[in-house]
Motif scaffolding. Structure first.
Motif, PDB file in Angstrom:
ATOM      1  N   HIS A  59      -0.360  -0.506   6.748  1.00 20.83           N
ATOM      2  CA  HIS A  59      -0.039  -0.729   5.337  1.00 20.83           C
ATOM      3  C   HIS A  59      -0.133  -2.204   4.988  1.00 20.83           C
ATOM      4  CE1 HIS A  59       3.066  -0.144   1.858  1.00 20.83           C
ATOM      5  NE2 HIS A  59       1.852  -0.397   1.417  1.00 20.83           N
ATOM      6  N   LEU A  60       0.519  -3.046   5.777  1.00 26.45           N
ATOM      7  CA  LEU A  60       0.523  -4.476   5.498  1.00 26.45           C
ATOM      8  C   LEU A  60      -0.852  -5.104   5.727  1.00 26.45           C
ATOM      9  CD1 LEU A  60       3.956  -5.536   7.075  1.00 26.45           C
ATOM     10  CD2 LEU A  60       3.425  -4.981   4.692  1.00 26.45           C
ATOM     11  N   GLY A  61      -1.650  -4.493   6.593  1.00 21.19           N
ATOM     12  CA  GLY A  61      -2.985  -5.034   6.875  1.00 21.19           C
ATOM     13  C   GLY A  61      -4.050  -4.626   5.878  1.00 21.19           C
ATOM     14  N   ALA A  65      -5.200   4.113   2.087  1.00 20.40           N
ATOM     15  CA  ALA A  65      -3.992   4.942   2.039  1.00 20.40           C
ATOM     16  C   ALA A  65      -4.072   6.150   2.950  1.00 20.40           C
ATOM     17  CB  ALA A  65      -3.723   5.388   0.602  1.00 20.40           C
ATOM     18  N   TRP A  66      -5.288   6.666   3.138  1.00 23.58           N
ATOM     19  CA  TRP A  66      -5.388   7.851   4.001  1.00 23.58           C
ATOM     20  C   TRP A  66      -5.019   7.538   5.446  1.00 23.58           C
ATOM     21  CZ3 TRP A  66      -8.541   7.235   8.089  1.00 23.58           C
ATOM     22  CH2 TRP A  66      -9.606   6.308   8.001  1.00 23.58           C
ATOM     23  N   ALA A  67      -5.040   6.234   5.822  1.00 19.11           N
ATOM     24  CA  ALA A  67      -4.712   5.858   7.201  1.00 19.11           C
ATOM     25  C   ALA A  67      -3.202   5.803   7.431  1.00 19.11           C
ATOM     26  CB  ALA A  67      -5.345   4.509   7.554  1.00 19.11           C
ATOM     27  N   TRP A  68      -2.501   5.238   6.436  1.00 18.90           N
ATOM     28  CA  TRP A  68      -1.054   5.101   6.640  1.00 18.90           C
ATOM     29  C   TRP A  68      -0.227   6.124   5.861  1.00 18.90           C
ATOM     30  CZ3 TRP A  68       0.722   4.142   1.808  1.00 18.90           C
ATOM     31  CH2 TRP A  68      -0.080   3.396   0.946  1.00 18.90           C
ATOM     32  N   GLY A  69      -0.824   6.768   4.872  1.00 19.33           N
ATOM     33  CA  GLY A  69      -0.067   7.720   4.060  1.00 19.33           C
ATOM     34  C   GLY A  69       0.532   8.867   4.856  1.00 19.33           C
ATOM     35  N   ALA A 109      11.647   5.569  -4.270  1.00 19.69           N
ATOM     36  CA  ALA A 109      10.825   4.412  -3.925  1.00 19.69           C
ATOM     37  C   ALA A 109       9.386   4.849  -3.659  1.00 19.69           C
ATOM     38  CB  ALA A 109      11.417   3.707  -2.705  1.00 19.69           C
ATOM     39  N   ALA A 110       9.223   5.958  -2.944  1.00 24.58           N
ATOM     40  CA  ALA A 110       7.878   6.451  -2.662  1.00 24.58           C
ATOM     41  C   ALA A 110       7.170   6.884  -3.940  1.00 24.58           C
ATOM     42  CB  ALA A 110       7.956   7.611  -1.672  1.00 24.58           C
ATOM     43  N   ALA A 111       7.938   7.446  -4.889  1.00 26.68           N
ATOM     44  CA  ALA A 111       7.345   7.937  -6.132  1.00 26.68           C
ATOM     45  C   ALA A 111       6.732   6.810  -6.950  1.00 26.68           C
ATOM     46  CB  ALA A 111       8.400   8.662  -6.961  1.00 26.68           C
ATOM     47  N   ILE A 112       7.242   5.601  -6.812  1.00 25.72           N
ATOM     48  CA  ILE A 112       6.674   4.469  -7.558  1.00 25.72           C
ATOM     49  C   ILE A 112       5.896   3.534  -6.646  1.00 25.72           C
ATOM     50  CG2 ILE A 112       8.390   4.516  -9.396  1.00 25.72           C
ATOM     51  CD1 ILE A 112       9.905   2.326  -7.973  1.00 25.72           C
ATOM     52  N   PHE A 115       6.493   2.574  -0.567  1.00 23.78           N
ATOM     53  CA  PHE A 115       6.627   3.390   0.649  1.00 23.78           C
ATOM     54  C   PHE A 115       7.361   2.653   1.767  1.00 23.78           C
ATOM     55  CE2 PHE A 115       2.737   4.682  -1.578  1.00 23.78           C
ATOM     56  CZ  PHE A 115       3.043   6.010  -1.833  1.00 23.78           C
ATOM     57  N   LEU A 116       7.147   1.353   1.868  1.00 27.86           N
ATOM     58  CA  LEU A 116       7.778   0.579   2.933  1.00 27.86           C
ATOM     59  C   LEU A 116       9.294   0.577   2.796  1.00 27.86           C
ATOM     60  CD1 LEU A 116       7.693  -1.355   5.337  1.00 27.86           C
ATOM     61  CD2 LEU A 116       7.271  -3.227   3.731  1.00 27.86           C
ATOM     62  N   ASP A 117       9.796   0.294   1.561  1.00 29.87           N
ATOM     63  CA  ASP A 117      11.248   0.281   1.348  1.00 29.87           C
ATOM     64  C   ASP A 117      11.870   1.633   1.666  1.00 29.87           C
ATOM     65  OD1 ASP A 117      11.044  -2.297   0.596  1.00 29.87           O
ATOM     66  OD2 ASP A 117      11.429  -1.979  -1.545  1.00 29.87           O
ATOM     67  N   GLY A 118      11.237   2.684   1.187  1.00 25.72           N
ATOM     68  CA  GLY A 118      11.777   4.024   1.428  1.00 25.72           C
ATOM     69  C   GLY A 118      11.755   4.406   2.888  1.00 25.72           C
ATOM     70  N   GLY A 119      10.661   4.076   3.571  1.00 27.03           N
ATOM     71  CA  GLY A 119      10.572   4.402   4.993  1.00 27.03           C
ATOM     72  C   GLY A 119      11.605   3.673   5.821  1.00 27.03           C
ATOM     73  N   LEU A 120      11.822   2.381   5.522  1.00 32.05           N
ATOM     74  CA  LEU A 120      12.832   1.616   6.249  1.00 32.05           C
ATOM     75  C   LEU A 120      14.220   2.216   6.050  1.00 32.05           C
ATOM     76  CD1 LEU A 120      13.580  -0.861   7.943  1.00 32.05           C
ATOM     77  CD2 LEU A 120      13.744  -2.168   5.801  1.00 32.05           C
ATOM     78  N   LEU A 121      14.505   2.624   4.816  1.00 33.13           N
ATOM     79  CA  LEU A 121      15.804   3.232   4.525  1.00 33.13           C
ATOM     80  C   LEU A 121      15.991   4.524   5.316  1.00 33.13           C
ATOM     81  CD1 LEU A 121      18.270   2.774   2.726  1.00 33.13           C
ATOM     82  CD2 LEU A 121      17.157   4.144   0.975  1.00 33.13           C
ATOM     83  N   ILE A 122      14.945   5.341   5.378  1.00 33.47           N
ATOM     84  CA  ILE A 122      15.005   6.600   6.126  1.00 33.47           C
ATOM     85  C   ILE A 122      15.256   6.328   7.609  1.00 33.47           C
ATOM     86  CG2 ILE A 122      13.576   8.492   6.998  1.00 33.47           C
ATOM     87  CD1 ILE A 122      14.612   9.122   4.285  1.00 33.47           C
TER      88      ILE A 122
END
Length: 659
Positions: A59-61, A65-69, A109-112, A115-122
């Motif tokens: 994601h950061l690189g 999207a199909w790679a990290w989604g 977070a994912a809806a807008i 994805f990173l913020d939501g994933g970290l929270l999970i």
């Protein structure tokens, strides 16, 4: 001083059950331990974290999207389905769970596109839940393992015959045969025989206790090499060892007041955020506002109001303190445990294995005038007679001779009698080593002095003439007096000594380490009663111990620390922290470190609350751009995280040690 046979052993009787328990001397009970990945919570958390760590660099690189989604989707599903389902179940009971709020926030977070913020929270919440599940299961395993101390079967004597039966079938009044090296199957009274009983699991006494007709014995304790007939005085469910299990389970299931307070705040915060988010979405839409911009604003509020910064405000200081303590040989089991250690106002210390090393040693050699021998000769003769003994006192005598560089001469015709001592022919001399009651007919000042100091007196007799008295005690742990003084400074109250050992031995150790309040001769329930008495008076009690007999008090106290090198499984599991290296100075050090962590937690909570408050007010009163909201939210998270990591420095432990 432990015999291979006992003259009081009864002749063999017919045995109906060939599966009757065989002697299993000193074999410890099997340790029940749930494997790490046997728990579903751990497996799901590991999968979620792995998917997140794989998606992050892609994601950061700038990968498509199909790679990290799909990796983020796997992270959300693996880590979020369980807390989400639990939150929905809680909603059915009209309870709002903060875990559900976190899943909703992550979904928002994912809806807008965040994805990173939501994933970290999970991931944070999945790992936290896994650790909690693992700690709960490990404690249950250790409690179950304690029951293995008592044998599964016993030899019941009925009308002159021996019958192997399950322990659960024993009834009050039954008579059981306990062979050398076996564990006692039930609490009872000795009807016939003499032996030594290792009952450290119940009373904490470091040395086996001699027992004979009329003495009380406990289930789970280890018989020496004498044979005993014991009358059962309590059913298996009412034995002392079973009551210890019940007390640990009861204390472990009790929620601390801090935990209850946090749960109450959690409910209110979760409800407020949900109501505010729904209002931010519904009210503007009711007045004809644009759906996309309204949803964006509501999701921005959900992100900036989410308690990520509050969670990290608390965890980094506590986890940094845990890591620092771990580098110095103190394993603190959780952030909650570290927090508990910071609140203690009174300390209760066990004696054997905590303030002392838990192993007997010869402290003094008192020569008797009639003997005409020097100390080295008397000690060498005693060591020669004890060389083939397996008794702890015998091993202490041999160790004392070796420490002086003495080589005990060869002994022949070795013999031993339970509770009385050993005898052997050493270099043409008849040597006996044993208790004063067995070898002396009158008063002996050296014996009186040794016993007055809380030591065990051992008499050495050569050719029928007493030549020396060996004073045996338990060696004081290095740094114990300094640790007691440091704990007194930290809490403002001098520590109390709680021990199952006799009063004289307890008083001697207390005087050596600087403790003024002593409670001796305590059973496990007595220690628990003392802890609850202090806590009813408003104290937060820290218990430091190492044995099974300390486990109920460790679990009942506000905080518990176990000395780990020789500590029992149950004590290690019941305690909040374990001193792996058995260094007494580590106990006040970890308390001081926990207090520094608590101060940083307060600082971080203030920083996090101010930042979240400013962002929320900005979003409510004006319009907070989403990138700025995310930057402010993540910035406050990084700030409190860095502040908490200060306790990772080596200087933090040095400062704590000097507290």
């Amino acid at each position: 001083m432990v015999p291979p046979t006992s003259p009081t052993s009864s002749p063999a009787a017919p045995v109906r059950d060939t599966a009757a328990p065989a002697a299993s001397p000193a074999a410890p009970p099997g340790r029940r331990r749930t494997r790490l990945f046997a728990l579903p919570e751990v497996r799901w958390a590991a999968l979620s974290a792995a998917a997140f760590l794989c998606a992050l660099p892609l994601h950061l690189g700038g990968a498509p999207a199909w790679a990290w989604g799909p990796l983020y989707a796997l992270c959300y599903a693996a880590g979020g389905w369980e807390p989400g389902w639990a939150g929905l179940q809680a909603l059915r009971g009209r309870t709002l769970d903060v875990d559900l709020l976190m899943v909703v926030a992550a979904g928002g977070a994912a809806a807008i596109g965040q994805f990173l913020d939501g994933g970290l929270l999970i991931v944070i919440f999945a790992v936290s839940g896994a650790l909690e599940a693992l700690a709960t299961r490990r404690t249950a395993d250790s409690v179950s393992g304690l029951l293995d101390l008592a044998p599964a079967r016993a030899v019941r004597l009925t009308d002159g015959t021996q019958e192997g039966v399950p322990v659960a079938e024993l009834r009050v009044g039954d008579t059981v045969l306990v062979r050398p090296g076996e564990r006692l199957p039930a609490d009872g009274t000795v009807l016939e025989g003499a032996s030594e009983i290792d009952q450290a699991t119940i009373t904490g006494e470091p040395l086996p206790v001699g027992c004979t007709t009329g003495d009380t014995v406990f289930a789970g304790t280890l018989n020496g090499t004498g044979s005993l007939r014991v009358r059962v005085d309590a059913d298996a469910a009412e034995s002392v060892i079973a009551r210890i299990v019940a007390m640990v389970e009861e204390a472990s299931a009790t929620k601390a007041p801090t935990q209850l307070f946090i749960e109450k705040i959690e409910q209110r915060y979760s409800a407020a955020v949900v109501v505010a988010t729904l209002a931010l979405l519904a009210v503007p839409l009711a007045f004809g506002a644009d759906f996309t911009s309204t949803l964006l604003r509501a999701m921005t509020f959900m992100i900036v109001a989410s308690p990520c910064a509050v969670v990290l405000a608390t965890m980094p200081p506590l986890l940094s303190a845990i890591a620092n303590a771990g580098r110095h040989g103190v394993l603190v089991k959780s952030a909650v445990a570290m927090e508990r250690l910071a609140s203690v106002t009174r300390v209760a210390l066990d004696k054997t294995g905590t303030l002392t090393e838990g192993a007997p040693r010869v402290a003094q050699v008192h020569l008797l005038p009639a003997g005409g021998l020097d100390e080295d000769t008397a000690l060498a003769l005693a060591a020669a007679a004890e060389l083939h003994s397996e008794h702890p006192l015998g091993r202490a005598v041999v160790a004392a001779a070796r420490e002086r560089g003495l080589r005990p001469p060869e002994a022949r015709e070795f013999d031993s009698v339970p509770g009385r001592g050993v005898s052997a022919l050493v270099s043409g001399r008849a040597v006996r080593v044993g208790s004063p009651a067995a070898l002396l007919t009158g008063a002996c000042p050296a014996v009186t002095d040794a016993e007055a100091e809380g030591r065990t007196a051992v008499v050495v007799e050569v050719n029928g003439e007493p030549v020396a008295v060996l004073a045996v005690d338990d060696r004081l742990r290095a740094g114990a007096p300094e640790a007691v003084a440091a704990l007194a400074r930290l809490t403002g109250t001098g520590p109390t000594l709680l021990t199952g050992d006799n009063g004289r031995a307890a008083a001697r150790v207390a005087a050596e380490v600087g403790i003024t309040e002593v409670r001796a001769g305590l059973l496990p329930q007595d220690k628990v009663a003392a802890v609850r008495e202090w806590e009813r008076a408003g104290d937060k009690v820290l218990v430091v111990g190492d044995g099974v007999n300390d486990a109920p008090a460790l679990a009942a106290a506000s905080a518990g620390v176990a000395m780990g090198r020789a500590g029992s499984d149950l004590a290690l599991e019941s305690a909040d922290a374990v001193v792996v290296r058995d260094e007494a100075a580590a106990v006040p050090a970890v308390v001081a470190l926990s207090r520094r962590a608590r101060r940083l937690v307060v600082q971080n909570l203030v920083i996090a609350s101010v930042c979240i408050g400013v962002l929320v007010v900005w979003d409510l009163a004006w319009h907070l751009p989403l990138p700025l909201g995310v930057a402010g939210h993540e910035g406050s998270t990084v700030l409190v995280g860095l502040n908490g990591l200060r306790l990772l420095r080596e200087s933090a432990w040095r400062d704590a040690t000097g507290a």
